[in-house]
Design a protein around this motif. Structure first.
Motif, short mmCIF file in Angstrom:
data_model
loop_
_atom_site.label_atom_id
_atom_site.label_comp_id
_atom_site.label_asym_id
_atom_site.label_seq_id
_atom_site.Cartn_x
_atom_site.Cartn_y
_atom_site.Cartn_z
N THR A 165 8.18 -4.06 -6.51
CA THR A 165 8.73 -3.87 -5.30
C THR A 165 9.90 -2.73 -5.56
O THR A 165 9.80 -1.76 -4.37
N CYS A 166 10.48 -2.68 -6.53
CA CYS A 166 11.67 -1.60 -6.52
C CYS A 166 11.03 -0.51 -7.10
O CYS A 166 11.31 0.65 -6.58
N THR A 167 9.95 -0.22 -7.54
CA THR A 167 9.12 1.06 -7.98
C THR A 167 8.70 1.65 -6.53
O THR A 167 8.99 2.78 -6.26
N ILE A 168 8.18 0.68 -5.68
CA ILE A 168 7.79 1.22 -4.38
C ILE A 168 8.99 1.72 -3.64
O ILE A 168 8.97 2.80 -2.96
N GLU B 93 0.84 -1.12 -0.06
CA GLU B 93 -0.09 -0.12 0.01
C GLU B 93 0.79 1.28 -0.01
O GLU B 93 0.08 2.39 -0.12
N GLN B 94 2.09 1.22 -0.09
CA GLN B 94 3.18 2.34 -0.10
C GLN B 94 3.13 2.68 -1.61
O GLN B 94 3.56 4.02 -1.79
N ALA B 95 2.76 1.97 -2.53
CA ALA B 95 2.66 2.19 -3.94
C ALA B 95 1.53 3.40 -3.95
O ALA B 95 0.43 3.17 -3.48
N LEU B 96 1.70 4.46 -4.58
CA LEU B 96 0.82 5.50 -4.66
C LEU B 96 -0.50 5.06 -5.42
O LEU B 96 -1.49 5.37 -4.74
N PRO B 97 -0.74 4.33 -6.49
CA PRO B 97 -1.92 3.76 -7.02
C PRO B 97 -2.72 3.27 -5.73
O PRO B 97 -4.09 3.61 -5.65
N GLU B 98 -2.15 1.90 -5.08
CA GLU B 98 -2.65 1.45 -4.19
C GLU B 98 -3.30 2.24 -3.15
O GLU B 98 -4.36 2.06 -2.31
N ASP B 99 -2.52 3.36 -2.55
CA ASP B 99 -2.73 4.25 -1.47
C ASP B 99 -3.88 5.01 -1.77
O ASP B 99 -4.80 5.13 -0.99
N LEU B 100 -4.07 5.57 -2.94
CA LEU B 100 -4.96 6.31 -3.55
C LEU B 100 -6.32 5.49 -3.60
O LEU B 100 -7.42 5.98 -3.21
N ILE C 28 -11.32 13.60 -6.69
CA ILE C 28 -10.97 15.07 -6.65
C ILE C 28 -9.84 15.30 -7.64
O ILE C 28 -8.76 14.87 -7.56
N GLU C 29 -10.49 15.89 -8.71
CA GLU C 29 -9.71 16.06 -10.05
C GLU C 29 -8.42 17.04 -9.73
O GLU C 29 -7.28 16.82 -10.08
N ASP C 30 -8.59 18.07 -8.89
CA ASP C 30 -7.39 18.77 -8.64
C ASP C 30 -7.01 18.58 -7.34
O ASP C 30 -7.15 19.19 -6.48
N TYR C 31 -6.25 17.45 -7.29
CA TYR C 31 -5.60 17.03 -6.11
C TYR C 31 -3.95 17.00 -6.63
O TYR C 31 -3.70 16.15 -6.96
N PRO C 32 -3.51 18.22 -6.15
CA PRO C 32 -2.06 18.48 -6.57
C PRO C 32 -1.12 17.32 -6.42
O PRO C 32 -0.20 16.78 -7.01
N PHE C 33 -1.16 16.60 -5.08
CA PHE C 33 -0.30 15.64 -4.71
C PHE C 33 -0.55 14.47 -5.56
O PHE C 33 0.54 13.83 -6.10
N ALA C 34 -1.83 14.09 -5.95
CA ALA C 34 -2.08 12.96 -6.52
C ALA C 34 -1.72 12.87 -7.95
O ALA C 34 -1.29 11.87 -8.64
N VAL C 35 -2.22 14.05 -8.65
CA VAL C 35 -1.89 14.47 -9.83
C VAL C 35 -0.54 14.36 -10.43
O VAL C 35 0.20 13.74 -11.24
N ASP C 36 0.26 15.12 -9.61
CA ASP C 36 1.89 15.27 -9.81
C ASP C 36 2.69 13.77 -9.34
O ASP C 36 3.28 13.42 -10.15
N GLY C 37 1.91 13.23 -8.57
CA GLY C 37 2.47 11.99 -7.99
C GLY C 37 2.43 11.08 -8.84
O GLY C 37 3.22 9.85 -9.16
N LEU C 38 1.15 10.63 -9.35
CA LEU C 38 0.98 9.60 -10.46
C LEU C 38 1.84 9.93 -11.90
O LEU C 38 2.35 8.85 -12.39
N GLU C 39 2.37 11.10 -11.96
CA GLU C 39 3.01 11.18 -13.29
C GLU C 39 4.42 10.93 -12.77
O GLU C 39 5.14 10.11 -13.61
N TRP D 141 5.37 8.64 -10.25
CA TRP D 141 5.12 7.07 -10.13
C TRP D 141 5.18 6.55 -11.44
O TRP D 141 5.93 5.32 -11.58
N SER D 142 4.54 7.06 -12.43
CA SER D 142 4.39 6.10 -13.73
C SER D 142 5.77 6.60 -14.22
O SER D 142 6.46 5.29 -14.79
N ALA D 143 6.54 7.39 -14.24
CA ALA D 143 7.95 7.53 -14.90
C ALA D 143 8.93 6.69 -14.12
O ALA D 143 9.60 6.01 -14.79
N ILE D 144 8.82 6.43 -12.89
CA ILE D 144 9.70 5.76 -12.09
C ILE D 144 9.40 4.17 -12.68
O ILE D 144 10.38 3.59 -12.70
N LYS D 145 8.14 3.85 -12.64
CA LYS D 145 7.93 2.37 -12.95
C LYS D 145 8.25 1.89 -14.24
O LYS D 145 8.72 0.87 -14.35
#
Length: 875
Positions: free
Chosen positions: A713-716, A613-620, A640-651, A653-657
Motif C-alpha cells: 500500500t505505501c509503495t503504491i 493496479e496502480q502498482a507498476l508491476p500489476e499495471d504492466l 517490449i524489452e526497450d520500453y523506457p517508461f517500464a524499464v526505468d519505472g521498474l528500477e 518501483w523496486s527502490a521505493i519498495k
C-alpha cells in the motif's frame, strides 16, 4: 480518549525512564537548572518579502510583554490534576524578538534563543505547547533543546504555521522528533496525541478560514454553478469520484447541492495552511503564469489583423512562436524570491531579444530535428517513451473486440481485416505475430464511444474514437500497421458506428489521410492523458490519502513520517486546478476535445479505477506488456524489452519498495502489530469508506492485516505521488509544447471525396484547420509550460527537507535508498547512450529522462528540465 492495546516492544524503555525519573523526583533534594534552546522560524511575509508592517506590530506587542511562549510537556511524569496528561513546565519566552534584525527575504530564517526552567519533577520532556501572542503568524521550523538531563540534545521538527493564539480553540502542541506506535506512546503524551488528531478533523461544519487546520472531505460540487449544467462528482453510482478537501463555502442559492465559487482572480482557496505553497514557490508560480499567459496575448492581438483570424496559415507560423536557441534564457522561475515578485514579472513579460518578445522556449521535440515528429517510428515510440506511456497493451485477439454492451451500443467490434495489416508486417501473419507477442494496440474506442455523440455536438469538436494496431519489430521499435477511426451514425436510432481503417502510405491522398489519422489518435491520447492518466489517476486519486493521513495518523506515527513528504503541495495545486483548470468553462474544457463533458467522462472512467493496479508491476501485467518470470529482474519479463517508461519505472518501483520494506520492518515485527495498530486501521478504513467511498465495496482493496499489505500500500502511494506523476507530467512541454505533435482538439472529420482537392492543394493548411485552433493552441501551450516547470524549492525522491531521523536505522535505510537512486540515474544515462536502444532517443534525438531521479545539487535550478522525480504532486 482512545484505547491503546498492550505492546511488548519499546514500552519497557519508557517504563524504565519513568522509574529512573521517579526515583530522582522522590529524592529529598530537587535539583533545579536552566535548559537552553534555540527556535528557528520565518516571519509572516507578503509577496516574497517579510511583512514589515506585521513585523513592526509584533515588536510593539513585545513591549507590552505579549510575546511568544513555550511550555515543555513531560513524557514521563503525569499531572493527576490535569487528566493524567504530561506535567507542564513554566512558560518561557523567545528572547530578543524586538531587538533582533531579520532579513526582508521571505525565505530567510530567524533564530531566537529561549531558556526554560527545569527540575527533576518534570522528568523527560516529550512535547511543548506554544502560544503566539503577536498579532501576526509565523512559520515555526525547528526547536532544539541543549543539555536535557539524561538525553542531551532534543529536537522538535515543527514545519508549521502558528497563528495568534486567539485564532485557536485549543493549544498548539508539537512533539519531540520521535516515533511511536499508538500502543508505545508514553502515557503522559497519549491524550495530547489524541486531542491533536481530533483538532485536525474538525467538526464538519462552517466555512474554514486560513488559520483553521482542518482536514475534511467534500464532493466535487465546486466546479460550476447550476446554470453551467455540470453534475456533482462523487456520492453517486452514476458519477463516482475521489473526495477533495472541504472548504465549507456556503451553498449556491439556486442549488444547495452546489458550492459557491470564488471570483476567478481570488486564489485564496481554503486548504490547511501547512498544505499551501511556500511564498517562494507561490511567487515563482505567479511569475511563470504571467510569462506564459503573456506569450498567449501578443500572438492573439496580431491575429486580429490576420486574414485568417484564429488560424495558423502554415507550420512556420507555429515555429515563430518559439525563441531561437541561445537568444533568450529558458522560460523558468527566476532564481530568487525578490526576482519573482509580480511587479518584476512584468519586466519578464517585456523582455525582448532580437526584436522578438513573448517567445515560448523551443520544445525538445523539435530542438534537434523539426520534422522527425511526423515519422511513424516517433508516433509509435511516444506510446512507450512519451508523456502518456501507460495505455498501450498487448493485442491478444484479432480483429480487436469491444466490451461495450451491443444491446446499448450496437456492434462495436473492429472492422479491421488481416489483409489490411499483413501487407506491412514484415512477412509475418497475424496468427504468428499474436503467438509471438508482437502485436500491440492503443485503444480508445470503448472509453470514448459512450460520450462521442455528445462530444461531437459541442461547438468546436469533430473527432473519432480510435484504435491503433502496432507491430513490435526485431529492432525493438513499434511499427504502426493500421488506425481505425469510428464515430456515431447521424441517425440517433442507429448504434453501429461509422468506421474507417487507414494504413501507412508514402504518397498522395492516402499519405495525407494517414498523417491525419495519426493526428486524430494524438487528439484521443492527449485528452485521455490530461483527464485520466494525469489528473484522475495521480492528482485526484492521491488527495484522499493526504486528508486521511492527517486525520488518522499522528505526527508521531511512523507511517505518517514515511508518507508525509509525498503529500507536499498536493492539496494546494488541486484546489487551484478546481478553481481555474478543471472547472466549468475552465482552461481544460477549452483546450481538450471532450470539452464540457471532460470531468463527467472522467467520473465514468473512475468506476474502473483499481488501487492495486496502480502498482507498476500489476499495471504492466494487466496490460499484457509483461509476463511473470522469476528468472528476470523484478520477477517480470517485458515483452517490449526497450520500453523506457517500464524499464526505468521498474528500477524506481523496486527502490521505493525496498525502502518501504526496510522502514516498515523497523517498526512492525509481526502481522499482529499491524492488526493491533489502532491509528493505522482507522486510517485504512477511512480511506476506503470515505476518501474513495464510492468504490468502498470493491474486493481488490488490501485488507491491511499483514506487513505485506502495508508495504504494498505505501509503495503504491509513494510511486503514484512521485514517479508516476513525474512520468505523466513533466514531459508535457517537451513533447506537446509543439502542438502539431500532440493536438488536443480536432475540429473537422476526415475529408471526404469533395474535400480531396483542398487536401491536395495544401496538406499542412488542411492539417492546421483540422487540429486545434490558434487561441486554444496558445492557451494549451501556455498551460503545459506552467505545469511542466519544477520549482527551485522542489524536493526530489531520495531527498528530504531535514537530515534528521528519529531512529538511526531509519537514517541508514534512507541512505541506502538515496544511493540506489544515484545508481539508477547512472544506469539511465548509460541506457540513453546505447544506440541499440532505439526507443531511448528516437528519430527526434530526445533522450528519455522523465524518470531520472535528479538527486544532485543541480536539481535546485528548477524550470523546464524535462527530468526529475519530485517527492510529491507539487504542480
Amino acid at each position: 480518549m482512545g484505547i491503546f492495546p498492550p505492546c511488548s516492544s519499546s514500552e519497557m524503555l519508557e517504563k524504565l525512564l519513568g522509574t529512573v525519573c521517579g526515583k530522582i523526583r522522590d529524592s529529598p533534594q530537587i535539583e533545579k537548572r536552566k535548559i537552553k534552546g534555540t527556535v528557528v522560524l520565518r516571519k509572516k511575509n507578503f509577496m516574497g518579502m517579510t511583512d514589515v508592517g506585521a513585523s513592526f506590530l509584533d515588536r510593539v506587542y513585545e513591549i507590552f510583554r505579549k510575546g511568544v511562549s513555550l511550555q515543555l510537556i513531560s513524557a514521563t511524569h503525569a499531572d493527576p490534576e490535569n487528566g493524567s496528561r504530561g506535567k507542564l513546565g513554566k512558560e518561557a519566552y523567545l528572547e530578543s524578538w524586538g531587538s533582533k534584525f531579520t532579513s526582508l527575504s521571505a525565505n530567510e530564517d530567524a533564530t531566537f534563543n529561549i531558556t526554560f526552567d527545569w527540575d527533576e519533577s518534570m522528568g523527560v520532556p516529550g512535547a511543548f505547547l506554544i502560544k503566539n501572542h503577536h498579532p501576526s503568524q509565523f512559520y515555526l521550523k525547528l526547536v532544539t533543546l541543549e543539555d536535557v538531563p539524561g538525553i542531551g540534545q532534543l529536537q522538535f521538527v515543527c514545519n508549521s504555521w502558528v497563528y495568534p493564539a486567539y485564532r485557536y480553540k485549543y493549544d498548539r502542541v508539537f512533539f519531540a522528533y520521535k516515533t511511536y506506535l499508538p500502543c508505545n506512546t508514553p502515557e503522559p503524551l497519549r491524550a495530547y496525541r489524541e486531542d491533536e488528531l481530533i483538532n485536525l478533523r474538525g467538526d464538519g461544519s462552517g466555512m474554514l478560514k486560513e488559520w483553521d487546520r482542518v482536514y475534511d472531505y467534500a464532493l466535487y460540487n465546486d466546479l460550476g454553478s447550476p446554470e453551467e449544467g455540470r453534475p456533482v462528482l462523487g456520492g453517486s453510482q452514476e458519477f463516482p469520484y475521489p473526495r477533495r478537501g472541504r472548504t465549507g463555502r456556503r451553498p449556491n442559492k439556486k442549488d444547495p447541492k452546489i458550492e459557491t465559487r470564488l471570483l476567478l482572480l481570488n486564489l485564496n482557496i481554503y486548504v490547511p495552511r501547512d498544505e499551501r505553497f511556500s511564498q517562494v514557490k507561490f511567487s515563482e508560480f505567479i511569475c511563470s503564469s504571467f510569462n506564459s499567459l503573456g506569450q498567449v496575448l501578443i500572438p492573439e492581438i496580431g491575429a486580429v489583423f490576420n486574414k485568417t483570424i484564429n488560424e495558423f496559415d502554415n507550420l512556420q507560423d507555429i515555429h515563430k512562436l518559439y525563441k531561437e536557441e541561445n537568444n533568450l534564457p529558458d522560460s523558468r522561475p527566476l532564481r530568487n524570491t525578490r526576482e519573482c515578485l509580480p511587479w518584476e514579472s512584468f519586466k519578464e513579460l517585456l523582455h525582448v531579444s532580437g526584436g522578438r518578445p513573448f517567445k515560448f522556449p523551443k520544445p525538445d521535440i523539435i530542438k534537434n530535428d523539426e520534422t522527425a515528429w511526423k515519422t511513424d517510428e516517433e508516433f509509435g515510440r511516444e506510446m512507450i517513451a512519451g508523456v502518456n506511456p501507460v495505455i498501450i497493451r498487448r493485442l491478444e485477439e484479432f480483429p480487436p473486440a469491444s466490451k461495450l454492451d451491443p444491446k446499448v451500443y450496437g456492434n462495436q467490434n473492429s472492422s479491421m481485416t488481416k489483409e489490411q495489416i499483413e501487407k506491412n508486417m514484415n512477412g509475418l501473419t497475424v496468427e504468428e505475430a499474436i503467438a509471438g507477442n508482437k502485436l500491440f494496440i492503443l485503444d480508445y474506442h470503448d472509453v470514448l464511444i459512450p460520450y462521442l455523440r455528445k462530444i461531437n455536438k459541442t461547438k468546436y469538436t469533430r473527432t473519432y474514437a480510435s484504435r491503433t494496431v502496432l507491430l513490435l519489430q526485431d529492432n525493438g521499435t513499434l511499427k504502426p500497421l493500421a488506425i481505425e477511426l469510428s464515430r456515431e451514425q447521424d441517425d440517433v436510432n442507429v448504434y453501429d458506428p461509422i468506421s474507417q481503417v487507414f494504413t501507412p502510405s508514402e504518397h498522395g491522398i492516402e499519405n495525407s489521410k494517414w498523417q491525419l489519422a495519426k493526428a486524430y489518435v494524438a487528439v484521443n491520447d492527449s485528452g485521455y492523458h490530461q483527464l485520466i492518466s494525469h489528473w484522475l489517476n495521480t492528482h485526484a486519486a492521491i488527495e484522499p490519502f493526504v486528508i486521511a493521513t492527517n486525520r488518522q495518523l499522528s505526527v508521531l506515527h511512523p507511517i505518517y513520517k514515511l508518507l508525509q513528504p509525498h503529500f507536499r503541495d498536493t492539496m494546494n495545486i488541486n484546489a487551484l486546478a478546481r478553481h481555474t483548470l478543471i472547472n466549468a468553462g475552465g482552461i481544460l474544457e477549452t483546450t481538450v476535445f471532450p470539452a464540457r463533458y471532460s470531468m463527467e467522462m472522467s467520473a465514468v472512467i473512475y468506476k474502473n479505477w483499481n488501487f492495486t493496479e496502480q502498482a507498476l508491476p500489476e499495471d504492466l501485467l494487466k496490460r499484457g506488456v509483461a509476463v511473470k518470470d522469476p528468472n528476470h529482474r523484478h520477477g517480470l519479463r517485458l515483452l517490449i524489452e526497450d520500453y523506457p517508461f517500464a524499464v526505468d519505472g521498474l528500477e524506481i518501483w523496486s527502490a521505493i519498495k525496498d525502502w518501504v520494506t526496510d522502514f516498515c520492518s523497523i517498526h512492525y515485527e509481526t502481522d499482529d502489530m499491524i492488526q493491533g495498530d489502532s491509528e493505522l486501521q482507522s486510517w485504512w478504513t477511512e480511506l476506503r469508506e470515505e476518501g474513495h467511498g464510492d468504490l468502498k465495496d470493491r474486493p481488490w482493496w488490501p485488507k491491511m492485516q499483514t506487513k505485506d499489505d502495508l508495504i504494498q500500500t505505501c509503495t503504491i502511494i509513494i510511486w503514484v505521488a512521485s514517479a508516476l506523476h513525474a512520468a505523466v507530467n513533466f514531459g508535457q512541454y517537451p513533447y506537446a509544447g509543439f502542438l502539431p505533435n500532440r493536438p488536443a482538439v480536432s475540429r473537422r472529420f476526415m475529408p471526404d471525396t469533395q474535400e480531396h482537392a483542398e487536401l491536395e492543394k495544401d496538406f499542412h493548411l488542411f492539417f492546421l484547420k483540422t487540429i486545434t485552433a490558434q487561441f486554444q493552441t496558445l492557451l494549451g501551450v501556455a498551460l503545459i509550460e506552467i505545469l511542466s516547470q519544477h520549482s527551485t524549492e522542489e524536493i526530489y525522491l531520495g531527498q528530504r527537507d531535514t537530515s534528521e531521523w528519529p531512529k538511526d536505522e531509519e537514517k541508514e535505510a534512507f541512505a541506502r535508498f538515496s544511493t540506489k537512486l544515484v545508481t539508477i540515474e547512472n544506469d539511465i544515462t548509460e541506457r540513453n547512450k546505447d544506440q541499440g536502444l532505439r526507443n531511448r532517443n528516437g528519430p527526434v534525438k530526445m533522450p528519455y529522462t522523465l524518470l531520472y531521479p535528479n538527486t544532485s545539487d543541480d536539481s535546485k535550478k528548477g524550470g523546464l528540465t524535462g527530468s526529475g522525480i519530485p517527492n510529491s504532486i507539487t504542480i
